[in-house]
Motif scaffolding. Structure first.
Motif, PDB file in Angstrom:
ATOM      1  N   ASP A  35      46.350  49.533  26.439  1.00 10.90           N
ATOM      2  CA  ASP A  35      46.769  50.571  27.008  1.00 10.90           C
ATOM      3  C   ASP A  35      46.912  50.893  28.374  1.00 10.90           C
ATOM      4  N   VAL A  36      46.272  51.428  27.673  1.00 13.83           N
ATOM      5  CA  VAL A  36      44.286  52.972  28.059  1.00 13.83           C
ATOM      6  C   VAL A  36      44.470  51.850  29.588  1.00 13.83           C
ATOM      7  N   LEU A  37      43.740  51.076  29.289  1.00 10.02           N
ATOM      8  CA  LEU A  37      43.074  50.402  30.787  1.00 10.02           C
ATOM      9  C   LEU A  37      43.804  49.778  31.407  1.00 10.02           C
ATOM     10  N   VAL A  38      45.161  49.408  31.654  1.00 10.28           N
ATOM     11  CA  VAL A  38      45.787  49.559  32.777  1.00 10.28           C
ATOM     12  C   VAL A  38      46.591  50.939  33.223  1.00 10.28           C
ATOM     13  N   ASP A  72      48.868  42.658  34.904  1.00  6.58           N
ATOM     14  CA  ASP A  72      48.695  43.631  35.294  1.00  6.58           C
ATOM     15  C   ASP A  72      46.726  44.106  35.576  1.00  6.58           C
ATOM     16  N   LEU A  73      46.224  43.656  35.328  1.00  4.96           N
ATOM     17  CA  LEU A  73      44.551  44.505  35.330  1.00  4.96           C
ATOM     18  C   LEU A  73      44.325  43.967  37.463  1.00  4.96           C
ATOM     19  N   TRP A  74      45.395  42.263  37.490  1.00  4.36           N
ATOM     20  CA  TRP A  74      44.606  42.230  38.856  1.00  4.36           C
ATOM     21  C   TRP A  74      46.284  42.759  39.830  1.00  4.36           C
ATOM     22  N   PHE A  75      46.844  43.012  39.241  1.00  8.28           N
ATOM     23  CA  PHE A  75      48.092  43.640  40.249  1.00  8.28           C
ATOM     24  C   PHE A  75      47.597  45.073  40.818  1.00  8.28           C
ATOM     25  N   ASN A  76      46.446  45.960  39.811  1.00  4.12           N
ATOM     26  CA  ASN A  76      46.290  47.247  39.739  1.00  4.12           C
ATOM     27  C   ASN A  76      44.766  46.390  40.890  1.00  4.12           C
ATOM     28  N   TYR A  77      44.308  45.942  40.519  1.00  2.65           N
ATOM     29  CA  TYR A  77      42.769  45.774  41.396  1.00  2.65           C
ATOM     30  C   TYR A  77      43.352  45.151  42.620  1.00  2.65           C
ATOM     31  N   ARG A  78      44.201  44.000  43.062  1.00  2.00           N
ATOM     32  CA  ARG A  78      44.466  44.137  44.513  1.00  2.00           C
ATOM     33  C   ARG A  78      44.696  45.446  44.983  1.00  2.00           C
ATOM     34  N   LEU A  79      46.077  46.052  43.979  1.00  5.35           N
ATOM     35  CA  LEU A  79      46.378  47.365  44.736  1.00  5.35           C
ATOM     36  C   LEU A  79      45.431  48.348  45.341  1.00  5.35           C
ATOM     37  N   PRO A  89      38.088  51.154  55.650  1.00  4.48           N
ATOM     38  CA  PRO A  89      39.106  51.791  56.747  1.00  4.48           C
ATOM     39  C   PRO A  89      39.560  50.380  57.175  1.00  4.48           C
ATOM     40  N   ASP A  90      39.133  49.268  57.187  1.00  6.35           N
ATOM     41  CA  ASP A  90      39.742  48.138  58.244  1.00  6.35           C
ATOM     42  C   ASP A  90      40.128  47.836  57.745  1.00  6.35           C
ATOM     43  N   PHE A  91      41.729  46.978  58.168  1.00  3.59           N
ATOM     44  CA  PHE A  91      43.111  46.711  57.134  1.00  3.59           C
ATOM     45  C   PHE A  91      42.796  45.984  56.259  1.00  3.59           C
ATOM     46  N   GLU A  92      42.107  44.783  57.515  1.00  5.91           N
ATOM     47  CA  GLU A  92      41.423  42.835  57.200  1.00  5.91           C
ATOM     48  C   GLU A  92      40.938  42.333  56.231  1.00  5.91           C
ATOM     49  N   LYS A  93      40.091  43.689  56.144  1.00  6.13           N
ATOM     50  CA  LYS A  93      38.815  43.792  55.165  1.00  6.13           C
ATOM     51  C   LYS A  93      39.519  44.229  54.352  1.00  6.13           C
ATOM     52  N   ARG A  94      40.362  44.632  53.532  1.00  2.00           N
ATOM     53  CA  ARG A  94      40.331  45.229  52.567  1.00  2.00           C
ATOM     54  C   ARG A  94      41.480  44.627  52.043  1.00  2.00           C
ATOM     55  N   VAL A  95      42.290  43.756  53.017  1.00  2.00           N
ATOM     56  CA  VAL A  95      43.073  42.668  52.346  1.00  2.00           C
ATOM     57  C   VAL A  95      41.899  41.191  51.437  1.00  2.00           C
ATOM     58  N   ASP A  96      41.319  40.874  52.338  1.00  3.76           N
ATOM     59  CA  ASP A  96      39.737  40.327  52.407  1.00  3.76           C
ATOM     60  C   ASP A  96      39.150  40.247  50.569  1.00  3.76           C
ATOM     61  N   LYS A  97      39.453  42.127  50.815  1.00  6.24           N
ATOM     62  CA  LYS A  97      38.934  42.802  49.339  1.00  6.24           C
ATOM     63  C   LYS A  97      39.913  42.458  47.787  1.00  6.24           C
ATOM     64  N   ALA A  98      40.577  42.156  48.245  1.00  9.73           N
ATOM     65  CA  ALA A  98      41.685  42.528  47.202  1.00  9.73           C
ATOM     66  C   ALA A  98      42.377  41.159  47.159  1.00  9.73           C
ATOM     67  N   PHE A  99      42.394  39.999  48.085  1.00 10.45           N
ATOM     68  CA  PHE A  99      42.724  38.719  48.023  1.00 10.45           C
ATOM     69  C   PHE A  99      41.749  37.357  47.905  1.00 10.45           C
ATOM     70  N   ARG A 100      40.462  37.895  48.308  1.00  7.66           N
ATOM     71  CA  ARG A 100      39.702  37.073  49.056  1.00  7.66           C
ATOM     72  C   ARG A 100      38.072  37.039  48.264  1.00  7.66           C
ATOM     73  N   TYR A 101      37.613  37.526  47.829  1.00  5.95           N
ATOM     74  CA  TYR A 101      36.630  38.353  47.424  1.00  5.95           C
ATOM     75  C   TYR A 101      36.684  38.146  46.040  1.00  5.95           C
ATOM     76  N   PHE A 114      36.766  49.454  40.841  1.00  9.48           N
ATOM     77  CA  PHE A 114      37.465  50.033  40.435  1.00  9.48           C
ATOM     78  C   PHE A 114      37.441  50.210  39.270  1.00  9.48           C
ATOM     79  N   ASN A 115      36.169  49.636  38.650  1.00  7.01           N
ATOM     80  CA  ASN A 115      35.823  50.298  36.990  1.00  7.01           C
ATOM     81  C   ASN A 115      35.399  52.152  37.307  1.00  7.01           C
TER      82      ASN A 115
END
Length: 172
Positions: A35-38, A72-79, A89-101, A114-115
């Protein structure tokens, strides 16, 4: 990343232990380490608190428990990857980090970030809820004060454009 055991180490393990301990005969702030981890990465990000690993004894969350909170963790990471404009700063790179990498070699620095937010969030939760508490009423008062502080800091400053942007991303 969220498919195996997770460990808090050193001072963070001690803080997680206190965050999950009962403060009277039947009440506690968090029931389990998971619960703390979430909660911790979101708190760490909101307070812009990061912390490095400390040495010492480990407090582990077994792989089965981690996988039970995977969504929950995956959602938090992507968020966090989507919202952390200071980190990227670059939005497209943030999307890549959140979903592709995620879970690739490219994501190693992102996963460490994240850690760091997880550990920073543990520090904030400990400071706000445990550190100055000496009685059951103190724990409840500090919890109420913390929730009120979060409400004042963040709920009144939510930008409708950010919400619309995140909703559009979620629909894709």
């Amino acid at each position: 990343m969220f498919d195996k055991e997770y460990s808090f180490r050193g001072s963070h393990a001690e803080k997680v232990d206190q965050l999950t301990a009962k403060f009277d005969d039947e009440n506690q702030l968090f029931q389990k380490n998971k619960d703390v981890l979430v909660m911790a990465p979101i708190v760490g990000f909101l307070y812009q608190r990061k912390s490095d690993v400390t040495s010492g004894e480990a407090k582990k969350i077994n792989g089965q428990q981690v996988s039970s909170i995977f969504d929950d963790l995956w959602f938090n990471y992507r968020l966090i990857m989507l919202l952390d404009k200071n980190y990227e700063p670059d939005f497209e790179k943030r999307v890549d980090k959140a979903f592709r990498y995620y879970n690739t070699d490219k994501a190693k620095p992102d996963e460490e970030l994240f850690n760091q937010y997880v550990r920073g969030g543990v520090d904030v939760l400990y400071e706000k809820l445990i550190e100055k508490s000496t009685s059951p009423s103190d724990y409840l008062k500090h919890l109420y004060d913390f929730m009120e502080e979060l409400d004042e800091r963040y709920n009144k400053t939510v930008d409708i454009e950010n919400i619309q942007e995140l909703c559009a991303l979620a629909r894709k």
